[in-house]
Design a protein around this motif. Structure first.
Motif, PDB file in Angstrom:
ATOM      1  N   HIS A  36      34.001  43.432  45.133  1.00 55.11           N
ATOM      2  CA  HIS A  36      33.915  43.254  43.689  1.00 55.11           C
ATOM      3  C   HIS A  36      32.572  42.675  43.256  1.00 55.11           C
ATOM      4  CE1 HIS A  36      38.190  42.935  44.831  1.00 55.11           C
ATOM      5  NE2 HIS A  36      38.425  43.567  43.693  1.00 55.11           N
TER       6      HIS A  36
ATOM      7  N   LEU B 211      40.098  32.102  44.000  1.00 52.61           N
ATOM      8  CA  LEU B 211      39.852  33.227  43.090  1.00 52.61           C
ATOM      9  C   LEU B 211      39.208  32.772  41.781  1.00 52.61           C
ATOM     10  CD1 LEU B 211      40.166  36.272  42.963  1.00 52.61           C
ATOM     11  CD2 LEU B 211      42.533  35.972  42.224  1.00 52.61           C
TER      12      LEU B 211
ATOM     13  N   ARG C 153      35.322  46.837  40.749  1.00 54.19           N
ATOM     14  CA  ARG C 153      35.456  47.084  42.186  1.00 54.19           C
ATOM     15  C   ARG C 153      34.579  48.259  42.573  1.00 54.19           C
ATOM     16  NH1 ARG C 153      40.408  48.216  42.423  1.00 54.19           N
ATOM     17  NH2 ARG C 153      40.320  50.415  42.983  1.00 54.19           N
TER      18      ARG C 153
ATOM     19  N   TRP D 279      38.056  40.395  48.277  1.00 56.69           N
ATOM     20  CA  TRP D 279      39.402  39.810  48.209  1.00 56.69           C
ATOM     21  C   TRP D 279      40.412  40.947  48.225  1.00 56.69           C
ATOM     22  CZ3 TRP D 279      39.605  34.743  48.915  1.00 56.69           C
ATOM     23  CH2 TRP D 279      40.789  34.034  48.648  1.00 56.69           C
TER      24      TRP D 279
ATOM     25  N   THR E 203      43.323  41.193  43.100  1.00 53.69           N
ATOM     26  CA  THR E 203      42.225  41.116  42.126  1.00 53.69           C
ATOM     27  C   THR E 203      42.277  42.238  41.088  1.00 53.69           C
ATOM     28  OG1 THR E 203      40.908  42.231  43.825  1.00 53.69           O
ATOM     29  CG2 THR E 203      40.539  39.884  43.551  1.00 53.69           C
TER      30      THR E 203
END
Length: 281
Positions: free
Chosen positions: A90, A143, A176, A160, A165
């Protein structure tokens, strides 16, 4: 009633444990299982196992293997998830980075050193033929810390679990770029050596209960809707996740552990391989 402490990440993988606890399945065996969510992930859980702050952990394979080779008095007692973990790579939604190759020599946000987000950055870097000695890291704990780091440009990318996410991708916080699956079964059940030595019968009962729940988990009526509601996930995402996720009721095979140790050694993440008997229960 035997009290047993167990820890894991607050993610959909661990729903079978919560169902079993809520339905008193462990209490029926004389065990009071106390679950604690650890949002910081595997690095923090390794420390808690080493410090005897918990008896059991549902933990990432690569993280606990590395920790045990470094002296953590813990054993892998069983595989929990036999399928790979899909790590999403990400960046901030407004980042100029569009593909993995552009992330070379940038800074990765990691929950802590020895965590999955740290170790998988090396796995990805090797896959991309980067110089792993030039990886840079920003420790962000969890996070929420990753959101802050990517938004404020103190880190450039963050790895992650893809579905955890996904809500942050959907709401425009993250974008992403791609996925990077683990080259091994992703989650295991780990127990401290001291707990194993004193509680073999309790451990046997705990594994029997959770294995019954994981074996039947996907067949529970409307389990996809339950997961969607419990973990703030879109139903379509949960359906996709369920289709690629396999729970295990088996001990880890020696050859699987060999693969993990070989990979960690090649990446200089462990200094030496150790005998499987020191890692597997």
């Amino acid at each position: 009633m035997k009290k047993v402490k167990i820890i894991g990440v607050p993610e959909h993988f661990n729903m079978p444990w919560h169902l079993a606890i809520d339905e008193n399945a462990f209490k029926e065996r004389g065990i009071e299982l106390e679950w604690t969510d650890i949002p910081e992930g595997t690095g923090k859980m390794c420390q808690m196992l080493a410090d005897n702050e918990t008896d059991l952990a549902i933990i990432l394979t690569e993280g606990i293997v590395k920790s045990i080779t470094e002296g953590n008095p813990t054993k892998i007692v069983q595989e929990y998830i036999s399928s790979p973990l899909l790590w999403g790579i990400h960046v901030a939604a407004d980042s100029t980075y569009k593909k993995i190759s552009e992330l070379e020599n940038t800074k990765a946000a990691i929950s802590r050193f020895g965590s999955g987000s740290h170790l998988m950055a090396y796995v990805m870097a090797e896959k991309e033929n980067w110089n792993t000695e030039k990886l840079n890291f920003e420790v962000i704990n969890n996070l929420e810390g990753a959101v802050t780091a990517l938004t404020n440009n103190t880190a450039d990318f963050f790895m992650w679990e893809r579905f955890t996410t996904k809500p942050l991708v959907d709401n425009g916080t993250f974008r992403r770029i791609e996925d990077c699956p683990t080259p091994w079964p992703c989650f295991v059940v780990a127990a401290t050596d001291s707990f194993i030595a004193e509680n073999r019968s309790a451990l046997k009962h705990i594994l029997e209960v959770i294995n019954m729940y994981t074996e039947e988990f996907k067949t529970i009526p409307s389990i996809d809707k339950t997961l969607s509601n419990s973990y703030n996930q879109k139903l379509e995402d949960i359906k996709e996740w369920l289709s690629i996720t396999k729970w295990s009721q088996s001990k880890m095979e020696n050859k699987t552990l060999e693969n993990v140790q070989n990979s960690l050694l090649k990446l200089n993440l462990i200094s030496e391989k150790i005998n499987y008997k020191k890692i597997l229960y």
